[in-house]
Design a protein around this motif. Sequence first.
Motif, mmCIF file in Angstrom:
data_model
loop_
_atom_site.group_PDB
_atom_site.id
_atom_site.type_symbol
_atom_site.label_atom_id
_atom_site.label_comp_id
_atom_site.label_asym_id
_atom_site.label_seq_id
_atom_site.Cartn_x
_atom_site.Cartn_y
_atom_site.Cartn_z
ATOM 1 N N UNK B 1 4.959 -5.910 -6.885
ATOM 2 C CA UNK B 1 4.754 -6.165 -5.686
ATOM 3 C C UNK B 1 3.456 -5.038 -4.780
ATOM 4 N N UNK B 2 2.959 -6.008 -4.473
ATOM 5 C CA UNK B 2 1.983 -4.920 -3.640
ATOM 6 C C UNK B 2 1.943 -5.193 -2.482
ATOM 7 N N UNK B 3 1.393 -4.519 -1.348
ATOM 8 C CA UNK B 3 1.800 -4.784 -0.169
ATOM 9 C C UNK B 3 -0.717 -4.695 0.138
ATOM 10 N N UNK B 4 -0.363 -5.021 1.325
ATOM 11 C CA UNK B 4 -1.811 -4.974 1.554
ATOM 12 C C UNK B 4 -1.992 -4.061 2.906
ATOM 13 N N UNK B 5 -2.925 -2.882 3.393
ATOM 14 C CA UNK B 5 -3.268 -2.820 4.812
ATOM 15 C C UNK B 5 -5.151 -2.802 5.170
ATOM 16 N N UNK B 6 -4.148 -3.631 5.923
ATOM 17 C CA UNK B 6 -5.721 -3.398 6.947
ATOM 18 C C UNK B 6 -5.851 -3.117 7.634
ATOM 19 N N UNK B 7 -7.259 -1.674 8.231
ATOM 20 C CA UNK B 7 -6.818 -0.929 8.854
ATOM 21 C C UNK B 7 -8.759 -1.624 10.202
ATOM 22 N N UNK B 8 -8.860 -1.101 10.893
ATOM 23 C CA UNK B 8 -9.856 -1.595 11.787
ATOM 24 C C UNK B 8 -10.091 0.616 12.551
ATOM 25 N N UNK B 9 -9.755 1.446 11.684
ATOM 26 C CA UNK B 9 -9.752 2.827 12.219
ATOM 27 C C UNK B 9 -10.417 3.661 11.591
ATOM 28 N N UNK B 10 -11.309 2.779 10.459
ATOM 29 C CA UNK B 10 -12.239 3.252 9.151
ATOM 30 C C UNK B 10 -10.975 4.779 8.551
ATOM 31 N N UNK B 11 -9.828 4.928 9.230
ATOM 32 C CA UNK B 11 -9.065 5.786 8.195
ATOM 33 C C UNK B 11 -9.660 7.219 8.951
ATOM 34 N N UNK B 12 -9.342 7.223 10.235
ATOM 35 C CA UNK B 12 -9.771 7.422 11.445
ATOM 36 C C UNK B 12 -8.125 8.832 11.251
ATOM 37 N N UNK B 13 -8.434 9.695 12.437
ATOM 38 C CA UNK B 13 -8.034 10.541 13.533
ATOM 39 C C UNK B 13 -5.843 9.593 13.353
ATOM 40 N N UNK B 14 -5.633 8.668 13.833
ATOM 41 C CA UNK B 14 -4.301 8.195 13.474
ATOM 42 C C UNK B 14 -4.182 7.603 13.085
ATOM 43 N N UNK B 15 -5.355 6.223 12.502
ATOM 44 C CA UNK B 15 -4.192 5.407 11.039
ATOM 45 C C UNK B 15 -4.128 6.784 10.018
ATOM 46 N N UNK B 16 -4.594 7.624 9.815
ATOM 47 C CA UNK B 16 -4.634 8.680 8.721
ATOM 48 C C UNK B 16 -2.927 8.657 8.477
ATOM 49 N N UNK B 17 -2.413 9.702 9.600
ATOM 50 C CA UNK B 17 -1.022 9.966 9.469
ATOM 51 C C UNK B 17 -0.382 8.448 8.404
ATOM 52 N N UNK B 18 -0.461 7.921 9.495
ATOM 53 C CA UNK B 18 0.148 6.793 9.601
ATOM 54 C C UNK B 18 -0.040 5.958 7.956
ATOM 55 N N UNK B 19 -0.902 5.933 7.850
ATOM 56 C CA UNK B 19 -0.716 5.129 6.443
ATOM 57 C C UNK B 19 -0.083 5.621 5.048
ATOM 58 N N UNK B 20 -0.704 7.167 5.380
ATOM 59 C CA UNK B 20 -0.535 7.834 4.349
ATOM 60 C C UNK B 20 1.184 8.326 4.383
ATOM 61 N N UNK B 21 1.550 8.052 5.450
ATOM 62 C CA UNK B 21 2.842 8.070 5.379
ATOM 63 C C UNK B 21 3.802 6.664 4.893
ATOM 64 N N UNK B 22 2.988 5.906 5.358
ATOM 65 C CA UNK B 22 3.166 4.212 4.931
ATOM 66 C C UNK B 22 2.853 3.942 3.701
ATOM 67 N N UNK B 23 1.492 4.342 3.207
ATOM 68 C CA UNK B 23 1.646 4.722 1.117
ATOM 69 C C UNK B 23 2.876 5.303 0.724
ATOM 70 N N UNK B 24 2.725 6.061 1.182
ATOM 71 C CA UNK B 24 3.938 7.468 0.444
ATOM 72 C C UNK B 24 5.289 6.610 0.697
ATOM 73 N N UNK B 25 5.764 5.928 1.642
ATOM 74 C CA UNK B 25 7.489 5.142 1.831
ATOM 75 C C UNK B 25 7.133 3.726 0.564
#
Lengths: 275, 275
Positions: B1-25
């Motif tokens: 299975x594959x999931x896409x993450x579409x960000x408008x934060x340029x992977x900045x300060x707010x998106x980074x911890x969210x994306x990291x935890x999401x990806x680990x999960x």
Amino acid sequence: MTVGILSNDSFGRFAFPIVEALENRLADEGIAVFMCNATDDPARERQHLDQLLGKRIDGLVVTARRSDKRSGIARYVGDMPVIYVFAQSDDPNSLALLPDDEGGARLATEHLIGLGRTRIAHLTGPAHFEAVTLRRRGYEAALAEAGLPLLAGYFRNGKWSEQSGRDAVAALFDGAAEPPDALFCGNDQIARGALDALRDRGIKVPEQVAVVGFDNWDVMVDGARPPLSSIDMNLKALGRDAGDRLIAMIAGERATGVVRLPCTLVVRQSSAGAP
Amino acid sequence: MTVGILSNDSFGRFAFPIVEALENRLADEGIAVFMCNATDDPARERQHLDQLLGKRIDGLVVTARRSDKRSGIARYVGDMPVIYVFAQSDDPNSLALLPDDEGGARLATEHLIGLGRTRIAHLTGPAHFEAVTLRRRGYEAALAEAGLPLLAGYFRNGKWSEQSGRDAVAALFDGAAEPPDALFCGNDQIARGALDALRDRGIKVPEQVAVVGFDNWDVMVDGARPPLSSIDMNLKALGRDAGDRLIAMIAGERATGVVRLPCTLVVRQSSAGAP
């Protein structure tokens, strides 16, 4: 065409401008980009690599939190073009793109010498970072070329923190008959702490002490009092250049070695004007 | 299975911890994650979406720089599960996960009231941010419940910057017969600027003025003098929770609406101890 980006920076402060610029460059060519984040976990990285290879990517970019050497991944990816950006590999057949840390430090130090400063201290991070060694080399080379001595205690390792900058100012200035007239700091946080500590002591910046940081991190340089001069590693240019080179490699070009792109000096009030 | 993450934060300060935890999960479940970054460029976003759909992803996460509403993408993705994290959609059939800004502001204000403070000002960002409106609501509700008046000039919009915090302190304290005894700031940069301005005036923190920020951004709270109490939006928990919900949605669950997860207060020296 599809390119994978494998990051160990958790898309943090350094990787972010690189990845953004790289992605824009590749998207301009209609190349899809898939990013994976491994956060220094080798098993996770291997899992991401397998997934990227399963998606039949045409090229791979590896980026990191810091520019020290890491184990190469050539054995996993075979002939696929790979480029390391703000990262290095122990594989001699790899291509790495890095900022010119030594040149950046030289720029900062020459700028301070140009202001007439002769007692220039360098407050920097932990000794085990390659960037610390390279920046020290640039600082010492610039002093030597100007015929200035490296004064005792004027090169200081510490943490990459504001507290470290404050501690260094206490050590160098309190009770010193002839304290420094300039500080070149290994990052903007150290410089920021140093500025605050100088302010506490009523020492005027830049009149009595000129200060230059490293990273040109907007949050730090703009918040500082006075606004902080800093060395910019031009990470966006690094990302664009990585895109150019990867496109050429996908088209058949073969390149290995280490390419270091120039840093630039951004002068603000902390080192503006005459001594 | 594959999931896409579409960000408008340029992977900045707010998106980074969210994306990291999401990806680990997701990685724990063996789900591949592909991230794309659109930086508020609708054409680029559309291009990324097409590429993700071409890769036959099973679910999509949309994240952003700030939590205000954006146009939904349901019309592009059909029945595929989509979850907005630290982002909202104008599509009423979407699911959004957000921090509880109002609750966080209430926590901060109640903490200051609990210290015996009665003249609590709120220094915050531009009025057009939804987070500014929600945090103001929490601040005013906590004051009202404690029977404290909202004093004239004590709610202040400004920029999200240290300079804005310094300006607000000048406006509220200089020449004031009865200045504030506490500041609740809309982000840590404003709080950091306020702390520096109070220090310049010889006003003791927390003895005379207690200060609480928002974001719990390590760089700001640790560098501040004294270290800064702050509200944590628990962005990693938000990312993990988004992973859980997306996995459930891929398994067939349908969910819409807005879910707000609690913030927590982290007390440091800037608001420690008795008045």
